[in-house]
Design a protein around this motif. Sequence first.
Motif, short mmCIF file in Angstrom:
data_model
loop_
_atom_site.label_atom_id
_atom_site.label_comp_id
_atom_site.label_asym_id
_atom_site.label_seq_id
_atom_site.Cartn_x
_atom_site.Cartn_y
_atom_site.Cartn_z
N ALA A 162 -3.79 -4.48 -3.11
CA ALA A 162 -3.11 -3.29 -2.58
C ALA A 162 -1.88 -2.94 -3.40
O ALA A 162 -1.22 -1.94 -3.14
CB ALA A 162 -2.70 -3.53 -1.13
N ALA A 167 -4.48 -2.12 -7.19
CA ALA A 167 -5.31 -0.99 -6.72
C ALA A 167 -6.03 -0.33 -7.89
O ALA A 167 -7.20 0.08 -7.77
CB ALA A 167 -4.44 0.02 -5.99
N ALA A 184 -6.06 -9.06 -0.36
CA ALA A 184 -4.84 -8.32 -0.01
C ALA A 184 -4.27 -8.88 1.28
O ALA A 184 -4.90 -9.70 1.96
CB ALA A 184 -5.17 -6.84 0.16
N ARG A 187 -2.51 -6.30 6.58
CA ARG A 187 -2.16 -4.94 6.99
C ARG A 187 -2.73 -3.90 6.02
O ARG A 187 -2.81 -2.72 6.34
CB ARG A 187 -0.64 -4.79 7.09
CG ARG A 187 0.07 -4.85 5.76
CD ARG A 187 1.54 -4.44 5.85
NE ARG A 187 2.07 -4.14 4.55
CZ ARG A 187 2.47 -5.04 3.64
NH1 ARG A 187 2.38 -6.32 3.92
NH2 ARG A 187 2.93 -4.66 2.47
N ASP A 188 -3.10 -4.31 4.80
CA ASP A 188 -3.59 -3.37 3.80
C ASP A 188 -5.12 -3.33 3.72
O ASP A 188 -5.68 -2.73 2.79
CB ASP A 188 -3.02 -3.74 2.42
CG ASP A 188 -1.50 -3.57 2.37
OD1 ASP A 188 -0.99 -2.64 3.02
OD2 ASP A 188 -0.84 -4.38 1.69
N TYR A 191 -6.84 0.19 3.49
CA TYR A 191 -6.53 0.84 2.21
C TYR A 191 -7.40 0.25 1.09
O TYR A 191 -7.99 0.97 0.28
CB TYR A 191 -5.04 0.66 1.90
CG TYR A 191 -4.65 1.05 0.50
CD1 TYR A 191 -4.67 2.39 0.09
CD2 TYR A 191 -4.27 0.08 -0.44
CE1 TYR A 191 -4.32 2.74 -1.20
CE2 TYR A 191 -3.91 0.44 -1.73
CZ TYR A 191 -3.94 1.76 -2.11
OH TYR A 191 -3.60 2.12 -3.38
N VAL A 192 -7.49 -1.07 1.06
CA VAL A 192 -8.22 -1.72 -0.03
C VAL A 192 -9.73 -1.47 0.10
O VAL A 192 -10.41 -1.21 -0.89
CB VAL A 192 -7.88 -3.23 -0.08
CG1 VAL A 192 -8.78 -3.97 -1.05
CG2 VAL A 192 -6.42 -3.41 -0.48
N THR A 289 -2.25 6.26 -5.52
CA THR A 289 -1.67 6.32 -4.18
C THR A 289 -0.15 6.19 -4.28
O THR A 289 0.35 5.31 -4.98
CB THR A 289 -2.20 5.15 -3.32
OG1 THR A 289 -3.61 5.24 -3.30
CG2 THR A 289 -1.67 5.22 -1.89
N ALA A 291 3.21 5.33 -2.39
CA ALA A 291 3.73 4.67 -1.18
C ALA A 291 4.88 5.48 -0.60
O ALA A 291 4.96 5.70 0.61
CB ALA A 291 4.22 3.26 -1.52
N ALA A 312 4.35 0.42 2.66
CA ALA A 312 3.04 1.06 2.48
C ALA A 312 2.50 0.72 1.09
O ALA A 312 3.26 0.53 0.15
CB ALA A 312 3.20 2.57 2.62
N PRO A 313 1.16 0.65 0.94
CA PRO A 313 0.60 0.36 -0.38
C PRO A 313 0.79 1.53 -1.33
O PRO A 313 0.94 2.67 -0.90
CB PRO A 313 -0.89 0.12 -0.09
CG PRO A 313 -1.15 0.78 1.21
CD PRO A 313 0.13 0.77 1.98
#
Length: 324
Positions: A162, A167, A184, A187-188, A191-192, A289, A291, A312-313
């Motif tokens: 992440a 990424a 990761a 919490r990510d 996203y991943v 992305t 963050a 945040a990632p």
Amino acid sequence: LIDVAIDVGDMRALRAHHRGGPDTLRLESAPRPTADASSVLVKVSAAAITLNELLWDETWTRDGQDRTPIIPSHEWSGVVEEADPSTGFSSGDAVFGMVPFDQDGAAAEYVRVPAEFIATKPAGLSHVEAAALPLAGLTAWQALADHAHVGAGDRVLVLGAAGGVGAFAVQLAAILGAQVTASAMERDGAYVRDLGPAEVVLTSDRGANPAELRPGSFDVVLDTVGGPLMLPSAALARRGGVFITLQQPPPVEPLEALGVEGIFFVVRSTRAGLNRVRESVEQGHLRVTIAATYPLSAGRLAFESGSLPGRAPGKTVLIVRDGR
Ligand SMILES: NC(=O)c1ccc[n+]([C@@H]2O[C@H](COP(=O)([O-])OP(=O)(O)OC[C@H]3O[C@@H](n4cnc5c(N)ncnc54)[C@H](OP(=O)(O)O)[C@@H]3O)[C@@H](O)[C@H]2O)c1
């Protein structure tokens, strides 16, 4: 937020006058650099940061000598202000790129950049998005393609998937035809998964790799986490496999005992490399992305955000000028 008055011929810049963390950074008036025969003057629109760049020796020294005051932030997107025709760039060109780590960075209204470290900004991206690409994108490409020679069917593990580099590495390994496992923080996970790896493994403990990962299982391990996890992570590569780590060179003897090739390298900016990153984006293979964004005047907060829980990632970007 703070702002600062500037003198004619100067510019606003985030600077530090002595080595330290984010608390050393001040927005102040600094001499505006100029172009020369081989370097281009870029009017910075956005500059991305690497959250731990203030820990790097090159941020503070050149050839072992103190080079303070320094300006951080080595990747950027902007518009050419001044360029010698021999560089191939002209005033008004939209460009992105990377400044060598031992030179003043782009957390400023202007940055001087060697022409070979600049390329045309990717079409369809904002300056904020383009600024977030060079350092992490080049690192991921160079790690996987140039150092590990990843090919179709290789089992590739990306640790820290992440993160800024991770990424991109997950997406680029897929372009190279690899079978990608991404690790990761819990919490990510969503996203991943969205980055499209074959497998996602998660941990809630920053001090440990996900429990599912078994030693000797991967042809290539790309370690963006490092620290105390470096050696256990190297053991995840198979005998005859490759372990690439980004913080510091891996110790020779333990890797020899594992039968794993250990690689550490420092990313290099090249026009060809930047063009490869740009093409990956324009062909839809690489997404960026963001963050968080901060105005230049809040640059210190941007660097401090690296140690906030639940970050945040994606990349953290300073907005220097409004505009796409
Ligand atoms: N050698 C070079 O040329 C080069 C180039 C670029 C970067 N680097 C270095 O490479 C490292 C990574 O850079 P980056 O910008 O990608 O950093 P980053 O954005 O902080 O990425 C690291 C990621 O790993 C996660 N993580 C931490 N512990 C983990 C664990 N046990 N398992 C799985 N994930 C874990 C982090 O989560 P949290 O957000 O929760 O911490 C973060 O998402 C840095 O040390 C940087 O200095 C070196």
